[in-house]
Write an enzyme that holds these catalytic residues in place. Structure first.
Site, mmCIF file in Angstrom:
data_model
loop_
_atom_site.group_PDB
_atom_site.id
_atom_site.type_symbol
_atom_site.label_atom_id
_atom_site.label_comp_id
_atom_site.label_asym_id
_atom_site.label_seq_id
_atom_site.Cartn_x
_atom_site.Cartn_y
_atom_site.Cartn_z
ATOM 1 N N LYS A 1 0.838 -1.207 0.000
ATOM 2 C CA LYS A 1 0.000 0.000 0.000
ATOM 3 C C LYS A 1 0.871 1.254 0.000
ATOM 4 C CE LYS A 1 -4.244 -0.642 2.338
ATOM 5 N NZ LYS A 1 -5.010 -0.668 3.572
ATOM 6 N N LEU B 1 -17.202 10.287 8.493
ATOM 7 C CA LEU B 1 -17.207 10.410 7.028
ATOM 8 C C LEU B 1 -17.876 9.202 6.377
ATOM 9 C CD1 LEU B 1 -14.870 8.337 5.787
ATOM 10 C CD2 LEU B 1 -13.347 10.113 6.611
ATOM 11 N N LYS C 1 -20.212 6.927 18.401
ATOM 12 C CA LYS C 1 -19.986 6.377 17.057
ATOM 13 C C LYS C 1 -20.852 5.134 16.804
ATOM 14 C CE LYS C 1 -18.150 5.319 13.204
ATOM 15 N NZ LYS C 1 -17.912 6.034 11.999
ATOM 16 N N LEU D 1 -33.857 6.854 4.418
ATOM 17 C CA LEU D 1 -35.159 6.182 4.368
ATOM 18 C C LEU D 1 -35.345 5.497 3.011
ATOM 19 C CD1 LEU D 1 -37.591 8.727 6.103
ATOM 20 C CD2 LEU D 1 -36.885 6.489 6.953
ATOM 21 N N CYS E 1 -19.050 -0.700 7.550
ATOM 22 C CA CYS E 1 -19.326 0.026 8.795
ATOM 23 C C CYS E 1 -20.657 -0.384 9.415
ATOM 24 C CB CYS E 1 -19.284 1.525 8.532
ATOM 25 S SG CYS E 1 -17.681 2.017 7.896
HETATM 26 C C1 UGA Z 1 -21.395 4.942 7.366
HETATM 27 C C2 UGA Z 1 -21.970 6.189 8.058
HETATM 28 O O1 UGA Z 1 -22.991 6.756 7.249
HETATM 29 C C3 UGA Z 1 -20.862 7.222 8.304
HETATM 30 O O2 UGA Z 1 -21.387 8.327 9.030
HETATM 31 C C4 UGA Z 1 -19.738 6.551 9.108
HETATM 32 O O3 UGA Z 1 -18.671 7.452 9.345
HETATM 33 C C5 UGA Z 1 -19.222 5.355 8.339
HETATM 34 O O4 UGA Z 1 -20.305 4.430 8.125
HETATM 35 C C6 UGA Z 1 -18.145 4.713 9.161
HETATM 36 O O5 UGA Z 1 -18.448 4.191 10.238
HETATM 37 O O6 UGA Z 1 -16.955 4.838 8.819
HETATM 38 P P1 UGA Z 1 -20.730 4.351 4.846
HETATM 39 O O7 UGA Z 1 -20.380 2.997 5.350
HETATM 40 O O8 UGA Z 1 -19.774 5.049 3.940
HETATM 41 O O9 UGA Z 1 -20.959 5.368 6.085
HETATM 42 O O10 UGA Z 1 -22.106 4.211 4.080
HETATM 43 P P2 UGA Z 1 -23.590 4.788 4.227
HETATM 44 O O11 UGA Z 1 -23.747 5.953 3.369
HETATM 45 O O12 UGA Z 1 -23.949 4.921 5.664
HETATM 46 O O13 UGA Z 1 -24.409 3.585 3.592
HETATM 47 C C7 UGA Z 1 -24.377 2.297 4.195
HETATM 48 C C8 UGA Z 1 -25.263 1.328 3.470
HETATM 49 O O14 UGA Z 1 -26.623 1.666 3.676
HETATM 50 C C9 UGA Z 1 -25.081 1.290 1.948
HETATM 51 O O15 UGA Z 1 -25.108 -0.053 1.517
HETATM 52 C C10 UGA Z 1 -26.271 2.044 1.403
HETATM 53 O O16 UGA Z 1 -26.655 1.622 0.120
HETATM 54 C C11 UGA Z 1 -27.322 1.678 2.436
HETATM 55 N N1 UGA Z 1 -28.435 2.662 2.538
HETATM 56 C C12 UGA Z 1 -28.176 3.944 2.901
HETATM 57 C C13 UGA Z 1 -29.728 2.255 2.278
HETATM 58 O O17 UGA Z 1 -29.991 1.079 1.963
HETATM 59 N N2 UGA Z 1 -30.744 3.167 2.392
HETATM 60 C C14 UGA Z 1 -30.511 4.457 2.754
HETATM 61 O O18 UGA Z 1 -31.502 5.228 2.857
HETATM 62 C C15 UGA Z 1 -29.210 4.856 3.007
#
Ligand code: UGA
Length: 467
Positions: A35, A154, A222, A268, A278
């Site tokens: 990396k 993030l 968190k 939603l 995550c």
């Molecule tokens: C998530 C959190 O949103 C961040 O705030 C956090 O910092 C991060 O984890 C972490 O712990 O590092 P992330 O994993 O990048 O971020 O993704 P999200 O945007 O939360 O989406 C997660 C999953 O939920 C995805 O598969 C997405 O498609 C799904 N999702 C999201 C839905 O099915 N419906 C929604 O309305 C929103």
């Protein structure tokens, strides 16, 4: 300030690059030598919008460097940010061995006082173990350590903008000195005193909240945050199932729900459920943590169970529509766990494909960024150059990730290429009425498909050229 970042994954790399971007001197290190070589050769081990620009610029401006020499990197920093992985153990608890290793190394290698900051997502009370490790293994050098927790919020796909324009910064400390140091680290962001080279209209204009808490609270915030988001998504998925069975429309329902400021419109969107590295692991770890503490966590368990069921019920839908899956050619559009990333860890698309393969379906797939990573775990899938090649001669198309560009495809051409114009939209990306008008058999999640129905959705606006 001089900062050392340990761990060059999504969080570490973004953290290091953004700290450099706001003016600090940063050395990032990782035990994966490959990396570091990639980074030193000007490449990036991950795809994340804007990250390449700010890494390149800050390396050129000599504020950011990458080193395999962990001892040197540790000695360089006044503050050491721990950004290593905390993957799930088979029992769902977080594996803290990397945190433990790093804490012991910091203790042994430090030659001057250090603020040690946990940025990795860790269970509450990890800070106490880190403190103990630093004091036990650092006793020979006599170096003084302070410990803080600074969880990162993030999101992949918007990580750089989220980091530079957060809505809140949480620091868990138990001494004034650590609080002051962290205020200093984040001052350019809290006072918006840096020129953001990647700023766009979606960045909030207001200054972020700077919340000072205990270390235990910061760690718990968190897990509570990610688990809440997971619960919210599962709630939307449960309501979508009700809509489907009872003849209501989830778009209409979530639009109204979202307009209530106590609920809010984000997270939603129903579909294949939440994936990524995550939400699934953090809700599991929070469940185990609560169970150990003797707390009733059945709410979280239900949210997790609903999520696990999403793929199975989607496969059932595919079975009902295709009758026999064996030998059917199925196109899968989207592999990443969400758009704007190449990350496929715990991606619903991967789980879905594995299940379809077990039943003998022939799978071909396309994703703008994630095919490289997917081909390593799904070698029997045929990867296509674009969505058009993908759909040639197929019996069905499944939309598994809602990349915005998929909306603008020439859907008439796709219809003509398919053997059977059957679309299963697992992310409710497309407009149902428009797809039907084009002659598709179109199925999505929890939506009524009345002809001519147009519904203004704030996050998923349908433009005239799109379906
Ligand atoms: C998530 C959190 O949103 C961040 O705030 C956090 O910092 C991060 O984890 C972490 O712990 O590092 P992330 O994993 O990048 O971020 O993704 P999200 O945007 O939360 O989406 C997660 C999953 O939920 C995805 O598969 C997405 O498609 C799904 N999702 C999201 C839905 O099915 N419906 C929604 O309305 C929103």
């Amino acid at each position: 300030m001089r900062i050392c970042v340990i761990g060059c994954g999504y969080v570490g790399l973004v953290t290091g690059a953004c700290f450099a971007e706001i003016g600090h001197e940063v050395v990032c290190t990782d035990n994966d030598g490959q990396k570091i070589t990639t980074l030193n050769d000007g490449g990036l081990p991950i795809y994340e919008p804007h990250l390449d620009e700010i890494v390149r610029q800050n390396v050129a401006e000599k504020r950011l460097s990458f080193s395999v020499n962990l001892a040197e990197a540790i000695r360089f920093g006044d503050a050491v940010f721990i950004c290593v992985g905390t993957p799930p153990l088979p029992n769902g608890e977080a594996d803290l061995s990397a945190i433990d290793n790093v804490a012991r190394l910091i203790a042994v290698e430090s030659r001057s006082p250090k603020l040690v900051v946990e940025k990795s997502t860790v269970p509450t009370q990890t800070g106490q173990h880190v403190k103990r490790a630093l004091s036990i293994y650092g006793r020979k050098s006599g170096v003084e350590f302070t410990v803080a927790s600074n969880p990162e919020f993030l999101r992949e796909g918007t990580a750089v903008l989220d980091f530079l324009h957060p809505d809140r910064i949480v620091v868990g400390v138990d001494d004034r000195g650590s609080e002051e140091q962290l205020r200093e680290v984040y001052r350019p962001i809290t006072e918006q005193r840096f020129r953001c080279r990647v700023h766009n209209d979606s960045c909030p204009a207001q200054k972020p909240h700077f919340l000072v808490t205990s270390i235990n609270s910061a760690e718990l915030i968190k897990h509570a945050c990610n688990s809440f988001l997971a619960v919210k998504i599962s709630y939307a998925n449960m309501v979508a199932d009700m809509c489907e069975k009872l003849g209501a429309d989830i778009d209409e329902v979530t639009q109204a729900l979202g307009l209530d400021p106590r609920i809010g419109r984000h997270f939603l969107s129903p579909g294949l459920g939440f994936g990524g590295f995550c939400l699934p692991k953090d809700i599991q770890a929070f469940i185990r943590l609560g169970e150990r503490a003797g707390v009733d966590v059945s709410l979280l368990k239900s949210a997790e169970a609903i999520n696990k069921q999403r793929i199975e019920s989607f496969c059932n839908k595919a079975r009902q529509l295709l009758w026999v899956l064996k030998d059917k050619r199925i196109a899968v559009l989207g592999l990443a766990f969400k758009p704007n990333t190449d990350d496929i860890r715990f991606a619903p698309a991967i789980d879905l494909i594995n299940r379809l393969l077990v039943e003998g379906a022939q799978i071909q797939a396309y994703d703008p960024e994630a095919m490289g990573k997917a081909s390593a775990v799904l070698p029997s899938v045929r990867y296509c150059h674009d969505a058009y090649e993908l759909t040639d001669g197929t019996d069905a198309l499944i939309i598994a990730t809602e990349w915005p560009e998929f909306k603008n495809l020439d859907w008439s051409s796709i219809r003509d290429r398919m053997l059977r114009p059957l679309v299963l939209d697992g992310r409710n990306l497309l407009d149902a009425a428009a797809m039907k008008a084009l002659g598709f058999e179109y199925h999505s999640v929890g939506r009524e498909t009345r002809e001519g129905k147009t519904n203004e959705q704030p996050e998923r606006t349908v433009h005239s050229r799109e379906v």
